[in-house]
Design a protein around this motif. Structure first.
Motif, short mmCIF file in Angstrom:
data_model
loop_
_atom_site.label_atom_id
_atom_site.label_comp_id
_atom_site.label_asym_id
_atom_site.label_seq_id
_atom_site.Cartn_x
_atom_site.Cartn_y
_atom_site.Cartn_z
N ALA A 56 -8.94 -60.59 -8.38
CA ALA A 56 -8.25 -60.70 -7.03
C ALA A 56 -7.23 -61.46 -6.98
N THR A 57 -7.40 -62.51 -7.73
CA THR A 57 -6.06 -63.52 -7.88
C THR A 57 -5.01 -62.89 -8.56
N TYR A 58 -5.15 -62.28 -9.51
CA TYR A 58 -4.01 -61.18 -10.07
C TYR A 58 -3.32 -60.41 -9.25
N GLN A 59 -4.36 -59.54 -8.67
CA GLN A 59 -3.96 -58.56 -7.71
C GLN A 59 -3.08 -58.88 -6.40
N ARG A 60 -3.59 -60.22 -6.17
CA ARG A 60 -2.63 -60.83 -4.81
C ARG A 60 -1.46 -61.29 -5.16
N ARG A 61 -1.32 -61.72 -6.43
CA ARG A 61 0.05 -62.21 -7.10
C ARG A 61 0.98 -61.02 -7.49
N TYR A 62 0.41 -60.04 -8.13
CA TYR A 62 1.47 -59.14 -8.97
C TYR A 62 1.09 -57.73 -8.70
N ALA A 63 0.10 -57.42 -7.60
CA ALA A 63 -0.13 -55.92 -7.73
C ALA A 63 1.26 -55.13 -6.94
N THR A 64 1.69 -53.85 -7.25
CA THR A 64 2.44 -53.26 -6.86
C THR A 64 1.71 -52.00 -6.26
N GLY A 65 0.60 -51.62 -6.59
CA GLY A 65 -0.02 -50.39 -6.14
C GLY A 65 -1.55 -50.32 -6.53
N ARG A 66 -2.21 -49.33 -5.64
CA ARG A 66 -3.63 -49.22 -6.03
C ARG A 66 -3.89 -47.74 -5.72
N TRP A 67 -4.65 -46.78 -6.72
CA TRP A 67 -4.63 -45.55 -6.38
C TRP A 67 -6.15 -45.51 -6.53
N THR A 68 -7.06 -44.40 -5.87
CA THR A 68 -8.38 -44.13 -5.85
C THR A 68 -8.28 -42.86 -6.65
N VAL A 69 -8.93 -42.88 -7.84
CA VAL A 69 -9.16 -41.44 -8.49
C VAL A 69 -10.36 -41.05 -8.57
N TRP A 70 -10.66 -40.01 -7.65
CA TRP A 70 -11.89 -39.51 -7.42
C TRP A 70 -12.43 -38.41 -8.30
N ALA A 71 -11.57 -37.83 -9.05
CA ALA A 71 -11.91 -37.02 -9.94
C ALA A 71 -12.20 -37.33 -11.35
N ASN A 72 -13.12 -38.51 -11.36
CA ASN A 72 -13.67 -39.13 -12.48
C ASN A 72 -15.15 -39.40 -12.35
N LEU A 73 -15.77 -39.72 -13.50
CA LEU A 73 -17.11 -40.11 -13.47
C LEU A 73 -17.57 -41.42 -14.18
N PRO A 74 -17.68 -42.44 -13.37
CA PRO A 74 -17.72 -42.47 -12.03
C PRO A 74 -16.13 -42.65 -11.37
N PRO A 75 -15.86 -42.40 -10.13
CA PRO A 75 -14.54 -42.57 -9.34
C PRO A 75 -14.05 -43.92 -9.77
#
Length: 241
Positions: free
Chosen positions: A197-216
């Protein structure tokens, strides 16, 4: 039709064999393998999108934790001429299979030396190369928090300024583990979540949800800042089908 069927059958047989190999390695060490099946095609496409988006520009790409090559097979056709791919895989049986994939893949005909497989842990990779894109298949939530911190720090070190790290995390793993894991394991998992979460807060530019995977899974894109203190972008969440 016969030729297509033969080729199609060959691909299906290869995926079936790789699925069994992945399952066997998971039985040996599920923590290191991270799952009981390779990544699906939708997840592989999402992970390799930063490479596709920057083609046909020659790129330096690193794939870490490639397993049996489920993501590698999607990545290879997206490499433009002049690009370089380093594949890092610590499991010796997976690494051997990846070398076979590289040696026979039709996208690499006439491109000798474009792709190298390294049997190593990524935090121990001995290289001066810096990368435009890093694709991570490592099961980070299975590791100790200190190891995750070392891996993430190494990823940022290996990226060019402005380069992209892409990785995935399965949905709802923390809730699932809370129902079955020991208190110590739950604390470890929560600590890893906080590191990420620390890295995500600092550096994230996007997050996508891939439902068509096992598991999502969620796929995250993180970018190394161009200058110190520059934390680009805002988090977004888009569904992929």
């Amino acid at each position: 039709m016969k030729k297509w069927t033969t080729s199609h059958d060959r691909v299906l047989a290869q995926r079936h064999a790789e699925g069994w190999m992945f399952l066997i390695e998971a039985a040996r060490d599920l923590r290191a393998t991270g799952a009981i099946a390779p990544s699906g095609r939708a997840l592989a496409r999402a992970l390799t999108d930063p490479v596709r988006a920057q083609s046909p520009r020659p790129l330096a790409v690193l794939e870490a934790g490639a397993g049996t090559g489920a993501v590698t097979r999607t990545l290879l056709p997206r490499l433009s001429r002049g690009s370089r791919l380093d594949i890092v895989e610590a499991n010796p049986r997976f690494a051997a299979r990846l070398r076979g994939l590289v040696a026979t893949h039709p996208s690499l005909v006439g491109r000798s030396g474009q792709v190298t497989v390294h049997q190593s842990y990524v935090e121990r990779l001995d290289t001066t190369q810096r990368y435009d894109v890093i694709v991570s298949g490592l099961p980070l939530t299975n590791f100790a928090p200190a190891q995750v911190e070392r891996i993430m720090a190494r990823y940022l070190e290996l990226l060019h300024p402005g380069g992209t790290l892409t990785y995935f995390a399965y949905l709802a793993t923390r809730k699932a583990r809370a129902l079955t894991a020991s208190r110590t394991e739950s604390r470890r998992h929560a600590a890893v979540d906080e590191v990420m979460a620390t890295y995500q807060r600092r550096y994230a530019t996007g997050r996508w949800t891939v439902w068509a995977n096992l598991p999502p899974a969620h796929v995250w894109h993180l970018r190394r800042p161009l200058v110190r203190g520059d934390f680009p972008g805002q988090q977004c969440d888009r569904a992929r089908r």
